[in-house]
Design a protein around this motif. Sequence first.
Motif, PDB file in Angstrom:
ATOM      1  N   MET A   3      -9.269   5.620   2.421  1.00  0.00           N
ATOM      2  CA  MET A   3      -9.942   5.230   1.187  1.00  0.00           C
ATOM      3  C   MET A   3      -9.093   5.630  -0.023  1.00  0.00           C
ATOM      4  O   MET A   3      -8.819   4.818  -0.906  1.00  0.00           O
ATOM      5  CB  MET A   3     -11.322   5.889   1.099  1.00  0.00           C
ATOM      6  CG  MET A   3     -12.382   5.262   1.968  1.00  0.00           C
ATOM      7  SD  MET A   3     -12.993   3.715   1.268  1.00  0.00           S
ATOM      8  CE  MET A   3     -14.444   3.446   2.304  1.00  0.00           C
ATOM      9  N   ALA A   4      -8.663   6.888  -0.067  1.00  0.00           N
ATOM     10  CA  ALA A   4      -7.881   7.368  -1.207  1.00  0.00           C
ATOM     11  C   ALA A   4      -6.576   6.590  -1.347  1.00  0.00           C
ATOM     12  O   ALA A   4      -6.161   6.232  -2.464  1.00  0.00           O
ATOM     13  CB  ALA A   4      -7.605   8.861  -1.055  1.00  0.00           C
ATOM     14  N   ALA A   5      -5.930   6.309  -0.220  1.00  0.00           N
ATOM     15  CA  ALA A   5      -4.686   5.539  -0.265  1.00  0.00           C
ATOM     16  C   ALA A   5      -4.943   4.126  -0.777  1.00  0.00           C
ATOM     17  O   ALA A   5      -4.159   3.583  -1.569  1.00  0.00           O
ATOM     18  CB  ALA A   5      -4.053   5.490   1.119  1.00  0.00           C
ATOM     19  N   GLY A   6      -6.046   3.524  -0.344  1.00  0.00           N
ATOM     20  CA  GLY A   6      -6.383   2.181  -0.796  1.00  0.00           C
ATOM     21  C   GLY A   6      -6.676   2.138  -2.290  1.00  0.00           C
ATOM     22  O   GLY A   6      -6.244   1.221  -2.997  1.00  0.00           O
ATOM     23  N   PHE A   7      -7.418   3.138  -2.789  1.00  0.00           N
ATOM     24  CA  PHE A   7      -7.728   3.182  -4.219  1.00  0.00           C
ATOM     25  C   PHE A   7      -6.439   3.301  -5.037  1.00  0.00           C
ATOM     26  O   PHE A   7      -6.277   2.637  -6.063  1.00  0.00           O
ATOM     27  CB  PHE A   7      -8.639   4.363  -4.539  1.00  0.00           C
ATOM     28  CG  PHE A   7      -9.960   4.361  -3.826  1.00  0.00           C
ATOM     29  CD1 PHE A   7     -10.509   3.180  -3.337  1.00  0.00           C
ATOM     30  CD2 PHE A   7     -10.665   5.536  -3.641  1.00  0.00           C
ATOM     31  CE1 PHE A   7     -11.730   3.181  -2.678  1.00  0.00           C
ATOM     32  CE2 PHE A   7     -11.880   5.547  -2.994  1.00  0.00           C
ATOM     33  CZ  PHE A   7     -12.420   4.369  -2.505  1.00  0.00           C
ATOM     34  N   ALA A  36     -12.208   2.644   7.942  1.00  0.00           N
ATOM     35  CA  ALA A  36     -12.091   3.488   6.752  1.00  0.00           C
ATOM     36  C   ALA A  36     -12.408   4.927   7.078  1.00  0.00           C
ATOM     37  O   ALA A  36     -13.219   5.225   7.953  1.00  0.00           O
ATOM     38  CB  ALA A  36     -13.046   2.984   5.663  1.00  0.00           C
ATOM     39  N   ASN A  37     -11.758   5.812   6.358  1.00  0.00           N
ATOM     40  CA  ASN A  37     -12.026   7.244   6.387  1.00  0.00           C
ATOM     41  C   ASN A  37     -11.555   7.790   5.048  1.00  0.00           C
ATOM     42  O   ASN A  37     -10.950   7.056   4.249  1.00  0.00           O
ATOM     43  CB  ASN A  37     -11.313   7.907   7.568  1.00  0.00           C
ATOM     44  CG  ASN A  37      -9.826   7.652   7.554  1.00  0.00           C
ATOM     45  OD1 ASN A  37      -9.113   8.086   6.657  1.00  0.00           O
ATOM     46  ND2 ASN A  37      -9.335   6.904   8.543  1.00  0.00           N
ATOM     47  N   PRO A  38     -11.815   9.047   4.731  1.00  0.00           N
ATOM     48  CA  PRO A  38     -11.443   9.541   3.392  1.00  0.00           C
ATOM     49  C   PRO A  38      -9.967   9.392   3.060  1.00  0.00           C
ATOM     50  O   PRO A  38      -9.620   9.094   1.910  1.00  0.00           O
ATOM     51  CB  PRO A  38     -11.856  11.013   3.455  1.00  0.00           C
ATOM     52  CG  PRO A  38     -13.008  11.030   4.418  1.00  0.00           C
ATOM     53  CD  PRO A  38     -12.647  10.025   5.471  1.00  0.00           C
ATOM     54  N   LEU A  63     -15.224  10.698  -2.781  1.00  0.00           N
ATOM     55  CA  LEU A  63     -14.421   9.528  -3.121  1.00  0.00           C
ATOM     56  C   LEU A  63     -14.408   9.259  -4.623  1.00  0.00           C
ATOM     57  O   LEU A  63     -13.556   8.519  -5.117  1.00  0.00           O
ATOM     58  CB  LEU A  63     -14.950   8.288  -2.394  1.00  0.00           C
ATOM     59  CG  LEU A  63     -14.898   8.328  -0.859  1.00  0.00           C
ATOM     60  CD1 LEU A  63     -15.487   7.038  -0.297  1.00  0.00           C
ATOM     61  CD2 LEU A  63     -13.479   8.523  -0.366  1.00  0.00           C
ATOM     62  N   ALA A  64     -15.337   9.868  -5.351  1.00  0.00           N
ATOM     63  CA  ALA A  64     -15.404   9.631  -6.796  1.00  0.00           C
ATOM     64  C   ALA A  64     -14.119  10.063  -7.489  1.00  0.00           C
ATOM     65  O   ALA A  64     -13.652   9.397  -8.424  1.00  0.00           O
ATOM     66  CB  ALA A  64     -16.606  10.356  -7.391  1.00  0.00           C
ATOM     67  N   GLY A  65     -13.536  11.173  -7.034  1.00  0.00           N
ATOM     68  CA  GLY A  65     -12.305  11.669  -7.646  1.00  0.00           C
ATOM     69  C   GLY A  65     -11.149  10.696  -7.509  1.00  0.00           C
ATOM     70  O   GLY A  65     -10.508  10.336  -8.513  1.00  0.00           O
ATOM     71  N   PRO A  66     -10.828  10.229  -6.295  1.00  0.00           N
ATOM     72  CA  PRO A  66      -9.753   9.236  -6.145  1.00  0.00           C
ATOM     73  C   PRO A  66     -10.020   7.924  -6.881  1.00  0.00           C
ATOM     74  O   PRO A  66      -9.089   7.289  -7.374  1.00  0.00           O
ATOM     75  CB  PRO A  66      -9.693   9.020  -4.627  1.00  0.00           C
ATOM     76  CG  PRO A  66     -10.220  10.282  -4.041  1.00  0.00           C
ATOM     77  CD  PRO A  66     -11.275  10.747  -4.995  1.00  0.00           C
ATOM     78  N   ILE A  67     -11.289   7.521  -6.982  1.00  0.00           N
ATOM     79  CA  ILE A  67     -11.619   6.307  -7.740  1.00  0.00           C
ATOM     80  C   ILE A  67     -11.294   6.512  -9.218  1.00  0.00           C
ATOM     81  O   ILE A  67     -10.699   5.651  -9.872  1.00  0.00           O
ATOM     82  CB  ILE A  67     -13.104   5.943  -7.548  1.00  0.00           C
ATOM     83  CG1 ILE A  67     -13.330   5.407  -6.126  1.00  0.00           C
ATOM     84  CG2 ILE A  67     -13.569   4.925  -8.584  1.00  0.00           C
ATOM     85  CD1 ILE A  67     -14.787   5.213  -5.761  1.00  0.00           C
ATOM     86  N   GLU A  68     -11.665   7.670  -9.732  1.00  0.00           N
ATOM     87  CA  GLU A  68     -11.361   8.004 -11.134  1.00  0.00           C
ATOM     88  C   GLU A  68      -9.857   8.080 -11.355  1.00  0.00           C
ATOM     89  O   GLU A  68      -9.329   7.528 -12.335  1.00  0.00           O
ATOM     90  CB  GLU A  68     -12.010   9.343 -11.491  1.00  0.00           C
ATOM     91  CG  GLU A  68     -11.616   9.904 -12.848  1.00  0.00           C
ATOM     92  CD  GLU A  68     -12.188   9.125 -14.003  1.00  0.00           C
ATOM     93  OE1 GLU A  68     -11.575   9.144 -15.088  1.00  0.00           O
ATOM     94  OE2 GLU A  68     -13.246   8.480 -13.830  1.00  0.00           O
ATOM     95  N   GLY A  75       0.823  -1.208   0.000  1.00  0.00           N
ATOM     96  CA  GLY A  75       0.000   0.000   0.000  1.00  0.00           C
ATOM     97  C   GLY A  75       0.854   1.254   0.000  1.00  0.00           C
ATOM     98  O   GLY A  75       1.835   1.351   0.743  1.00  0.00           O
ATOM     99  N   PHE A  76       0.478   2.252  -0.815  1.00  0.00           N
ATOM    100  CA  PHE A  76       1.278   3.467  -0.923  1.00  0.00           C
ATOM    101  C   PHE A  76       1.426   4.188   0.420  1.00  0.00           C
ATOM    102  O   PHE A  76       2.442   4.842   0.672  1.00  0.00           O
ATOM    103  CB  PHE A  76       0.666   4.420  -1.959  1.00  0.00           C
ATOM    104  CG  PHE A  76       1.058   4.099  -3.370  1.00  0.00           C
ATOM    105  CD1 PHE A  76       2.253   4.554  -3.894  1.00  0.00           C
ATOM    106  CD2 PHE A  76       0.232   3.322  -4.171  1.00  0.00           C
ATOM    107  CE1 PHE A  76       2.620   4.247  -5.200  1.00  0.00           C
ATOM    108  CE2 PHE A  76       0.588   3.012  -5.471  1.00  0.00           C
ATOM    109  CZ  PHE A  76       1.790   3.474  -5.994  1.00  0.00           C
TER     110      PHE A  76
END
Length: 465
Positions: free
Chosen positions: A346-350, A341-343, A386-391, A282-283
């Motif tokens: 979540m972003a790190a996981g994506f 989970a938290n924002p 979360l849509a932005g990090p998913i994209e 994980g990053f």
Amino acid sequence: MPDRPLWTSAEIVAATGGTLSGAAFEAGGITYNSREIVPGDLFLALKGARDGHDFAAAAFAAGAAGAITEHPVGGGPCVVVADTLRGLEALGMAARDRTPARRGAVTGSVGKTSVTQAIKAGLDLAGPSHASIKSYNNHIGVPLTLSRMPRTTERAVFEIGMNAPGEIAPLSRMVRPHAACVTTVGPVHIEAFADGEAGVAAEKAAIFEGLADDGVAIFNADVVFAPVLDGAARRAGARIATFGTVPGCDARLIDFQPHDNGARVRAELFGRTIGFQLAQSGFHWGLNSLCVLLMLDSLDVPLDTALAALSEFQPLAGRGQTVVVHAPGGAFTLIDESYNANPLSMAAGFRSLGARPLPATGGRRIVVLTDMLELGDQSEALHKGLAGPIEAAGLDLVHAAGPEMKRLYDDLPGSRQGLWRETAAELAAEAAMLVGPGDIVMVKGSNGSKAALIAKALAALGGAA
């Protein structure tokens, strides 16, 4: 029981100011759960949703050597105190003061438990050590972990958490750490803070208030609230060590390259360029590993020992454990991030999922998400955000459960929308519909929104290797 007991009844009386009722005793362990008693343990009759005194008889029947209670109980000897929680705190501080162990303390919005356990891995290699288990980081867990510290401990590390303002400083003062760190600051538990994330930052910074003389304050220089952490460290009179990607950090991340078995890290540590291997891909482990190195350095662990520990440290349950599931239709990879989970996480996981290579035979990168909790009036915006990090991560498909994740789900393009269900249990019941051969699927959500049910259901589709 070791050559010397963890506690004698005389030591408990001296530490707590209590009174012995019954015969003198020696204890080799300590617990407040009568179902976890090991013969020879000390039982704590704490008061909570249930009164621990009601379980003292069961504890003695299971082999408890003695108990700390607020009144005499039948079945065995007791040290009677005015308040059992205060008695536990006093016992913990007595354990702290009777050993010369160097102590570390860890807090942060993300990564507390994993960083604590990674530090513990380094302490284990360096000599007799002690640490929090699980997420024992609150007003009971911290003094309980202290009170369990063996006399021969040379180094120890404690996790310190919070749910509301004013909780961290008293726990840090109890531990009196020689080094304390803040892994990061983010929108976690913000519903408890009128000033939101700024309040979270101030609360996390309070860990430095408990530092021992000439203690070291370690924090993430990349976060927006780094000046808050820096100010708190300076007010505490601490020596400061920072980690991050920005110039001037004592530990600066230069490069992080994930691969199938972990990651390769290149960094500068106190001006020296180093490279090392992680078992984590994980990053977020780029910065986590630097936090661990600074903490271990502050606790007098040699760098070679610290790097050896990091190279072997595996993801904890629900925090990135990865398995290959051999389902009837074909194998897929499951990444279990279901513990919390938290924002930020979540972003790190994506990002980490997006960087994983797919099999040559094909597959998809899929996330299965459940609600993030305790976000107050920012919940809708943070879920939609979360849509932005998913994209950005280029993920192929999103399955979701829960009313808050419905907000994100509805904002996604149709090509990314998988299944949405009201609860995690409903989505778990359709586990076979969530994944196919060659897919890499990450399950992530807050513990309270039951993401683990989905992870377990996916794992149950076949054998895990």
